[in-house]
Design an enzyme around this catalytic site. Sequence first.
Site, PDB file in Angstrom:
ATOM      1  N   ARG A  84       5.879  23.986  71.158  1.00 33.35           N
ATOM      2  CA  ARG A  84       4.738  23.253  71.720  1.00 33.35           C
ATOM      3  C   ARG A  84       3.821  24.208  72.503  1.00 33.35           C
ATOM      4  NH1 ARG A  84       1.331  19.967  70.433  1.00 33.35           N
ATOM      5  NH2 ARG A  84       0.431  22.026  70.581  1.00 33.35           N
ATOM      6  N   HIS A 118      -5.740  19.224  79.585  1.00 33.56           N
ATOM      7  CA  HIS A 118      -4.681  18.416  80.192  1.00 33.56           C
ATOM      8  C   HIS A 118      -4.833  18.276  81.698  1.00 33.56           C
ATOM      9  CE1 HIS A 118      -2.548  18.147  76.403  1.00 33.56           C
ATOM     10  NE2 HIS A 118      -2.633  19.448  76.243  1.00 33.56           N
ATOM     11  N   CYS A 141      -4.734  25.608  80.060  1.00 30.57           N
ATOM     12  CA  CYS A 141      -4.014  24.363  79.758  1.00 30.57           C
ATOM     13  C   CYS A 141      -4.790  23.197  80.352  1.00 30.57           C
ATOM     14  CB  CYS A 141      -2.622  24.375  80.372  1.00 30.57           C
ATOM     15  SG  CYS A 141      -1.595  25.782  79.950  1.00 30.57           S
ATOM     16  N   CYS A 154       0.021  25.540  71.551  1.00 29.55           N
ATOM     17  CA  CYS A 154      -1.090  25.281  72.476  1.00 29.55           C
ATOM     18  C   CYS A 154      -1.834  26.577  72.765  1.00 29.55           C
ATOM     19  CB  CYS A 154      -0.569  24.699  73.798  1.00 29.55           C
ATOM     20  SG  CYS A 154      -0.405  22.909  73.769  1.00 29.55           S
TER      21      CYS A 154
END
Lengths: 267, 210, 105
Positions: free
Chosen positions: A224, A180, A176, A228
């Site tokens: 979501r 991010h 992730c 991802c």
Amino acid sequence: MRIGTCVAAMAIALWGGGAFAQDSTAKAIQEYRDALQDGNPAELWEIKGEDLWKQPRGPNKVSLEKCDIGLGPGVVKGAYARLPKYFKDTDRVDDLESRLVHCMVSLQGMSRADATRRVFGGPGAAADMEALVAYVTSQSKGVKMNVAVGHPKEREAFEMGQKVFYYRGGPHDFACATCHGEDNKRIRLQDLPNLTNQKDAQRAYTTWPAYRVSQGELRSFQWRLYDCFRQQRFPELLYGSDLSVALTMFLARNANGAAYAGPAIKR
Amino acid sequence: MKKILIPAFMALMVFASFGAQAQTRSPVGAQVGDIEAMRELMRGFKPNGQAGLSRLVQDEAQQFCSDPGWTRDKARISAIEKQQLADVKFPADGKFLGNWQAGERVAQSGVGKQFSDNPGQPSGANCYACHQLTPQELSFGTIGPSLRNYGKTRGNTEAIQRYTYAKIYNSRAYSVCSNMPRFGHSDILTEQQIKDVVALLLDPESPVNK
Amino acid sequence: MADPMRIRAQIAGDKVEVRVLMSHEMETGQRRDNNGNIVPAWFIQNVTVNHGGRTVMSAQWGPAVAKNPFVHFRFSGGKVGERVSVTWTDNRGDKRTDEAAIIAG
């Protein structure tokens, strides 16, 4: 026949080619986003979800109005802003969606398989779950995010979620954090929130679920994460799994203090 | 046979990956805890098409870079970089430069390795997701540095060609926790595709250098 | 049957401001599904808005209008409590009518 002033029509296509320079591109994207704000089709899911919430369903023919999503049976207002949280009856930490599945099973008598058969909508077939999620989350609009980690299982979920956030794997070595974990980055022209920075984390979390114009669907938070991980080249995230709830816990907790603003509308 | 091999391999990787941590923390507890976390991770996913659960098993470089504090361990950084560089398989014909037009197509394409992708189709490198390359493409990301004029500023010597090929093949050889996929090491791109991307970056005729 | 519309009609100065969200796929007839087959066109063709027995807005639409369309317009002569009804008809002949009362501004 008298025809009224037809002021603005509807949100039509995305921007066309890309034959303008970077600054004006960013400006045009912002204008496009602003134009979308009025008339969010998420409301269509909210109406349907409220109906589904109140309708007797499942083998037991009861509604979800006795479902406890954290603030007591049937209390919807403000509940989403405190999720995920620990539930005594299941002795686990649940997010909204795993808790809704629990209520469909325990109150309405559905099998887990039936309750989770269609959790994400596709062309021509919206999912009941996304409608329920739209309704429940809409009832927390303006409520400050207040996710606790007081219970040991909540703390454990948060730490697990944090670990998952930085976990690199798969053929592309992505985590992730790859997309991010830094300020002011973007993929192609899409701005990426840095979910380790409080301001970005708040803005990102409080605008999910959202109506995705490019898909014509209301997308839940579980969706979501699912999508991802798909792009991360990981296997398929199991809907409502402890891991999915843990990651949600990490991200929701980082959004504490901000007013919840969903269901939003995104490109 | 394959079914038996995979779990055995996974267990090995788990012990190999977390072994180093066990030495620096309280030996037994830390090791068990981390294996438990890995098991927990696997319970959160299900295989879908080409994306099996073995994708969650980390190699040493992935495991090392999953700790946000990795920058402190200088000795392991250089050890892993060395090991990753040794893994690079250079082209047998000794040629690094392919066709830049084909390279541009590889740079534009973002498909490959997702469970939603057709495994029979070639993967792309999706360079534009993170890098600026040709001046014509305005839709580029900023996770990686701009590669505009890459060849113009570096020249087109064999040493540069060799370095560029190796960097695409295994980015970790030069920057242990690089965000960039290891396109050769992880079988994302073929040797020819890597050569084509090298040409996109280095060929004086490529728009990257115009 | 199609899902209900969301209609808001509110007094704005000397006019009534109407916002309508419709639930519709609005397939263009150009898109292909995962198997490469064309998805047949399916879109709203006619929209009519009535108030007190007269048509205050009508529109003819084509496949260029996005999924789940949003319409926003004003008309004169409406009062609080009176009803506004919206009807759409699509190219398959499906039809849906919903209505809402005008609320104060």
